[in-house]
Design a protein around this motif. Structure first.
Motif, short mmCIF file in Angstrom:
data_model
loop_
_atom_site.label_atom_id
_atom_site.label_comp_id
_atom_site.label_asym_id
_atom_site.label_seq_id
_atom_site.Cartn_x
_atom_site.Cartn_y
_atom_site.Cartn_z
N THR A 175 -9.32 -8.21 -0.75
CA THR A 175 -8.10 -7.42 -0.89
C THR A 175 -8.11 -6.31 0.16
N GLY A 176 -6.92 -5.70 0.35
CA GLY A 176 -6.85 -4.54 1.24
C GLY A 176 -5.89 -4.74 2.39
N ALA A 212 -1.72 0.71 -5.07
CA ALA A 212 -1.73 -0.75 -4.95
C ALA A 212 -0.60 -1.36 -5.77
N PRO A 213 0.55 -1.64 -5.18
CA PRO A 213 1.61 -2.33 -5.93
C PRO A 213 1.15 -3.74 -6.33
N CYS A 214 1.45 -4.14 -7.55
CA CYS A 214 1.09 -5.49 -7.99
C CYS A 214 2.11 -6.48 -7.46
N HIS A 271 0.88 -1.18 0.00
CA HIS A 271 0.00 0.00 0.00
C HIS A 271 0.91 1.22 0.00
N ASN A 272 1.12 1.81 -1.19
CA ASN A 272 2.13 2.85 -1.29
C ASN A 272 1.86 3.71 -2.53
N SER A 273 1.19 4.85 -2.32
CA SER A 273 0.81 5.71 -3.44
C SER A 273 2.02 6.38 -4.09
N ARG A 274 3.02 6.74 -3.31
CA ARG A 274 4.19 7.40 -3.90
C ARG A 274 4.95 6.43 -4.80
N TRP A 276 -2.69 -8.95 -1.82
CA TRP A 276 -3.25 -8.09 -2.86
C TRP A 276 -3.95 -6.87 -2.27
N TYR A 277 -3.67 -5.71 -2.84
CA TYR A 277 -4.48 -4.52 -2.62
C TYR A 277 -5.30 -4.30 -3.89
N GLY A 278 -6.43 -3.62 -3.76
CA GLY A 278 -7.30 -3.49 -4.92
C GLY A 278 -7.96 -2.15 -5.03
N PHE A 279 -9.20 -2.15 -5.48
CA PHE A 279 -9.92 -0.92 -5.78
C PHE A 279 -10.19 -0.07 -4.54
#
Length: 394
Positions: A293-294, A133-135, A109-112, A168-171
């Motif tokens: 996810t999350g 959301a890094p894959c 979880h890393n927007s930058r 996994w992170y998602g929408f």
């Protein structure tokens, strides 16, 4: 039940009363953030500030130059808390107050990271990237996350760790100025919007005998009623299979479970290798539904408890919600910690904590997590103290 309160280093650094105030609640442990995502947080009792703005995901300690030298993907350092190593400073203060300290590590979880390296992000069926959301199917992302887990978890003074977003992170994402609630997405539609179609995932789908173009078309076709305004309230895995078709749904999940398990097994092993002693405890923030996810990543209960030492499960809500989360872990070996939101303004209810904790214990939870002692109001903390006193007395 052993109880631990979540804290940020900035809740402690610069506040001489913070550690004593937490100890007086009746908790034995603090789960202290060492790597965390961007946030804006109140510090309602700090003598020197009221707001901390963590502008991007960062580590709250000095990263090891030798580990990260020459690597494109590497952790960002924080600049919003004074001092070279605010995590270590806070951990030392808390330990001096008699509190055990575990690190709290947010991983995928890393927007930058997504903004500066777009190719690392999840790509949905419409070609939109999710920079937060890094894959985790990408080898470079996985290598970065595994090394980050090892470094951020095994900090000096920590006797255990909790890994959040280790999967996994998602929408779903609490984004600044969010404007996505105009169209309701049910649980099943959230899964479809979280499927990744980056080059690595497309190759991965093919490896489980799934045509990525067929899957992409199926996702878009299944979501058409949502965009047309008729909505989709389908819930659970049965809802995903109804929308997408059982064949496509099951094949997509096979690939995602394979990837998530690989990351989790590698991250836990790396943390244990880096830990200063064999008894270092490794827990994952988890959900018993593998497709979710999350922050609380979807896992298979038996597999994750054979990999990590235990799980931290979201238990805020009614009895039925707790039963759905805790039930799949009942009777399995390992630590099961029930995580309760105790901030009234964020949807928690500390006034019912004693009763809710007793219900969680009846379902097999052996520990409590309290989110979040730094964000809670004075009355919320008083209610927590009363509840813990009642639990100990009972």
């Amino acid at each position: 039940m052993k109880a631990s309160a979540f804290l940020y280093p900035w809740d402690v650094v610069g506040d001489p009363d913070a550690a004593g105030r937490i100890a007086e609640l009746g908790v034995e442990q603090v789960t202290l953030a060492s790597a965390y995502h961007s946030t804006r947080a109140l510090t309602p009792r700090h003598p020197g500030r009221r707001i901390v703005t963590a502008e991007h995901a960062a580590v709250l300690y000095p990263p090891d130059p030798g580990r990260w030298e020459g690597r494109v993907l590497r952790p960002y350092r924080q600049t919003w808390v004074a001092g070279e190593d605010p995590y270590a400073e806070a951990a030392g203060i808390l330990a001096d107050a008699g509190l055990q300290v575990h690190s709290w590590v947010v991983l995928a979880h890393n927007s930058r990271l997504g903004a500066e390296h777009p190719d690392t992000s999840v790509v949905n069926a419409y070609g939109d990237r999710y920079p937060w959301a890094p894959c985790i199917a990408r080898p470079d992302v996985r290598a970065y996350l595994v090394d980050l887990a090892a470094e951020a978890a095994a900090r000096p003074g920590a006797s255990g760790t909790e890994l959040e977003s280790c999967g996994w992170y998602g929408f779903a994402h609490l984004h600044a100025h969010d404007k996505v609630s105009g169209v309701a997405l049910g649980d099943a539609a959230q899964y479809l919007m979280s499927l990744c179609f980056c080059t690595d995932c497309r190759t991965g789908y093919a490896g489980v005998d799934l045509d990525p173009d067929e899957l992409r078309a199926g996702v878009r076709r299944a979501l058409e009623p949502v965009w047309a305004g008729t909505g989709s309230s389908e819930q659970g895995w049965a809802g995903v299979e109804k929308l997408l078709g059982a064949g496509l749904a099951d094949a997509s999940l096979r690939w995602r479970v394979q990837v998530a398990r690989g990351l989790q097994e590698a991250a836990v092993a790396a943390v244990r290798d880096a830990a200063p002693e064999p008894g270092f405890q490794v827990l994952l923030h988890a959900d018993p539904a593998p497709y979710r996810t999350g922050a609380n990543v979807g896992t298979d209960p038996a597999h994750i408890l054979s990999t990590a030492d235990g799980v931290v499960l979201p238990c805020t809500g009614g009895d039925a919600a707790r039963e759905a989360v805790l039930g799949p872990y009942t009777g399995l070996p390992g630590v099961v910690a029930a995580n309760f939101n105790v901030v009234t303004g964020m949807g928690g209810n500390p006034s019912t904590l004693a009763r809710d904790a007793a219900h969680a214990a009846s379902l097999g939870a052996g520990e409590l997590r309290l989110y979040h002692a730094g964000l809670a109001s004075g009355p919320d903390l008083s209610a927590v103290g009363d509840a813990l006193s009642a639990i100990r007395g009972g």
